[in-house]
Design a protein around this motif. Structure first.
Motif, PDB file in Angstrom:
ATOM      1  N   TRP A 107       0.830  -1.205   0.000  1.00 39.41           N
ATOM      2  CA  TRP A 107       0.000   0.000   0.000  1.00 39.41           C
ATOM      3  C   TRP A 107       0.862   1.252   0.000  1.00 39.41           C
ATOM      4  O   TRP A 107       0.578   2.206  -0.722  1.00 39.41           O
ATOM      5  CB  TRP A 107      -0.944   0.004   1.199  1.00 39.41           C
ATOM      6  CG  TRP A 107      -1.947  -1.106   1.195  1.00 39.41           C
ATOM      7  CD1 TRP A 107      -2.510  -1.708   0.097  1.00 39.41           C
ATOM      8  CD2 TRP A 107      -2.495  -1.766   2.326  1.00 39.41           C
ATOM      9  NE1 TRP A 107      -3.375  -2.700   0.487  1.00 39.41           N
ATOM     10  CE2 TRP A 107      -3.391  -2.762   1.859  1.00 39.41           C
ATOM     11  CE3 TRP A 107      -2.323  -1.636   3.691  1.00 39.41           C
ATOM     12  CZ2 TRP A 107      -4.105  -3.592   2.702  1.00 39.41           C
ATOM     13  CZ3 TRP A 107      -3.046  -2.471   4.536  1.00 39.41           C
ATOM     14  CH2 TRP A 107      -3.927  -3.432   4.041  1.00 39.41           C
ATOM     15  N   LYS A 111       1.522   4.324  -3.359  1.00 37.71           N
ATOM     16  CA  LYS A 111       1.310   5.771  -3.331  1.00 37.71           C
ATOM     17  C   LYS A 111       2.347   6.532  -4.153  1.00 37.71           C
ATOM     18  O   LYS A 111       2.073   7.618  -4.638  1.00 37.71           O
ATOM     19  CB  LYS A 111       1.318   6.292  -1.887  1.00 37.71           C
ATOM     20  CG  LYS A 111       0.050   6.007  -1.127  1.00 37.71           C
ATOM     21  CD  LYS A 111      -1.197   6.529  -1.797  1.00 37.71           C
ATOM     22  CE  LYS A 111      -1.355   8.016  -1.658  1.00 37.71           C
ATOM     23  NZ  LYS A 111      -2.536   8.562  -2.284  1.00 37.71           N
ATOM     24  N   TRP A 117      -0.527   2.122  -8.281  1.00 38.20           N
ATOM     25  CA  TRP A 117      -1.683   2.674  -7.574  1.00 38.20           C
ATOM     26  C   TRP A 117      -2.975   2.380  -8.343  1.00 38.20           C
ATOM     27  O   TRP A 117      -3.967   1.940  -7.751  1.00 38.20           O
ATOM     28  CB  TRP A 117      -1.500   4.184  -7.395  1.00 38.20           C
ATOM     29  CG  TRP A 117      -2.633   4.875  -6.697  1.00 38.20           C
ATOM     30  CD1 TRP A 117      -3.526   5.734  -7.246  1.00 38.20           C
ATOM     31  CD2 TRP A 117      -2.987   4.748  -5.319  1.00 38.20           C
ATOM     32  NE1 TRP A 117      -4.422   6.162  -6.296  1.00 38.20           N
ATOM     33  CE2 TRP A 117      -4.111   5.573  -5.099  1.00 38.20           C
ATOM     34  CE3 TRP A 117      -2.465   4.019  -4.248  1.00 38.20           C
ATOM     35  CZ2 TRP A 117      -4.719   5.685  -3.855  1.00 38.20           C
ATOM     36  CZ3 TRP A 117      -3.077   4.138  -3.006  1.00 38.20           C
ATOM     37  CH2 TRP A 117      -4.187   4.961  -2.821  1.00 38.20           C
ATOM     38  N   GLU A 118      -2.966   2.611  -9.646  1.00 36.48           N
ATOM     39  CA  GLU A 118      -4.154   2.340 -10.457  1.00 36.48           C
ATOM     40  C   GLU A 118      -4.497   0.852 -10.471  1.00 36.48           C
ATOM     41  O   GLU A 118      -5.662   0.472 -10.358  1.00 36.48           O
ATOM     42  CB  GLU A 118      -3.979   2.879 -11.883  1.00 36.48           C
ATOM     43  CG  GLU A 118      -4.000   4.389 -11.964  1.00 36.48           C
ATOM     44  CD  GLU A 118      -5.263   5.013 -11.375  1.00 36.48           C
ATOM     45  OE1 GLU A 118      -6.380   4.528 -11.659  1.00 36.48           O
ATOM     46  OE2 GLU A 118      -5.128   5.993 -10.615  1.00 36.48           O
ATOM     47  N   LYS A 121      -5.904  -0.028  -7.011  1.00 33.99           N
ATOM     48  CA  LYS A 121      -7.278   0.453  -6.852  1.00 33.99           C
ATOM     49  C   LYS A 121      -8.259  -0.462  -7.594  1.00 33.99           C
ATOM     50  O   LYS A 121      -9.335  -0.770  -7.080  1.00 33.99           O
ATOM     51  CB  LYS A 121      -7.412   1.886  -7.372  1.00 33.99           C
ATOM     52  CG  LYS A 121      -6.926   2.916  -6.403  1.00 33.99           C
ATOM     53  CD  LYS A 121      -7.221   4.366  -6.756  1.00 33.99           C
ATOM     54  CE  LYS A 121      -7.623   4.695  -8.138  1.00 33.99           C
ATOM     55  NZ  LYS A 121      -7.750   6.126  -8.432  1.00 33.99           N
ATOM     56  N   VAL A 124      -8.606  -3.691  -5.542  1.00 35.84           N
ATOM     57  CA  VAL A 124      -9.420  -3.468  -4.344  1.00 35.84           C
ATOM     58  C   VAL A 124     -10.894  -3.354  -4.730  1.00 35.84           C
ATOM     59  O   VAL A 124     -11.772  -3.899  -4.050  1.00 35.84           O
ATOM     60  CB  VAL A 124      -8.937  -2.223  -3.564  1.00 35.84           C
ATOM     61  CG1 VAL A 124      -9.926  -1.819  -2.478  1.00 35.84           C
ATOM     62  CG2 VAL A 124      -7.558  -2.491  -2.956  1.00 35.84           C
ATOM     63  N   GLY A 125     -11.173  -2.686  -5.837  1.00 39.59           N
ATOM     64  CA  GLY A 125     -12.552  -2.590  -6.323  1.00 39.59           C
ATOM     65  C   GLY A 125     -13.125  -3.956  -6.662  1.00 39.59           C
ATOM     66  O   GLY A 125     -14.285  -4.247  -6.359  1.00 39.59           O
TER      67      GLY A 125
END
Length: 196
Positions: A107, A111, A117-118, A121, A124-125
């Motif tokens: 994590w 950042k 990061w993309e 994300k 996680v979605g």
């Protein structure tokens, strides 16, 4: 290493194991492809053959730490309540003392690396959508007024909060944390209009 060697059984697993250990110990930024090559005994060709990029390798390490086990819980334990799903996921995070550290490193590394990061994300979605789908049926049958998406957010927040605390080396009483999380989820679901 030639194409035959890159596809050899075990090369992918050796790369994942090496990357997992390196990322846990050094972080994402502190782990290079050459570090993974040296630690895995493979080659750059093998890494790019199996993963395509460093970011996708890191994503796969993260997926192996949390998304895959969560998927296994949901595929082998149908009918779990949200509280039971939380408990099973928390138990999974605590099975290996290094998992919280690894997740925190991923994590944190994401950042500073926009592509990672993309990718993270998106992953996680996907995990959230699978949790929502998993608990939606339970909520319809047992707590029709409950918002499955909001409950999934709570479960994910509880799990990531625990992982962050453990990854930072904070003393967290896993049993007390689990018990409180279970009680909170049960109380929230019991308080839904249709369940009251």
């Amino acid at each position: 290493m030639d194409v035959t060697d890159r596809r050899a059984p075990g090369a992918r697993e050796a790369i994942l194991q090496a990357a997992t250990a390196l990322i846990r110990d050094r972080g994402v930024a502190g782990t290079s492809i050459s570090d993974v090559i040296a630690a895995s005994g493979t080659s750059a060709g093998a890494i790019y053959h199996h993963f395509g990029s460093k970011e996708r390798l890191v994503l796969e390490v993260g997926r192996g730490a949390m998304a895959v086990p969560m998927g296994m819980i949901m595929s082998t334990s149908t009918g779990l309540s949200p509280a039971e799903l939380f408990e099973a996921a928390l138990n999974r995070v605590t099975e290996d003392d290094t998992t919280p550290e690894l997740l925190l490193q991923i994590w944190a590394g994401a950042k500073s690396e926009p592509l990672l990061w993309e990718l993270l994300k998106g992953e996680v979605g996907t995990v959230k959508a699978s949790i929502v789908s998993f608990i939606h049926g339970w909520c319809e049958a047992h707590a029709p007024g409950a918002d499955a998406s909001a409950i999934a957010n709570v479960i994910m927040s509880l799990i990531t909060g625990y992982a962050v605390q453990r990854g930072l080396g904070l003393a967290v009483d896993q049993v007390a944390y689990r018990d409180l999380g279970v009680r909170m989820l049960r109380a929230a679901l019991a308080g839904t209009p249709a369940a009251s």
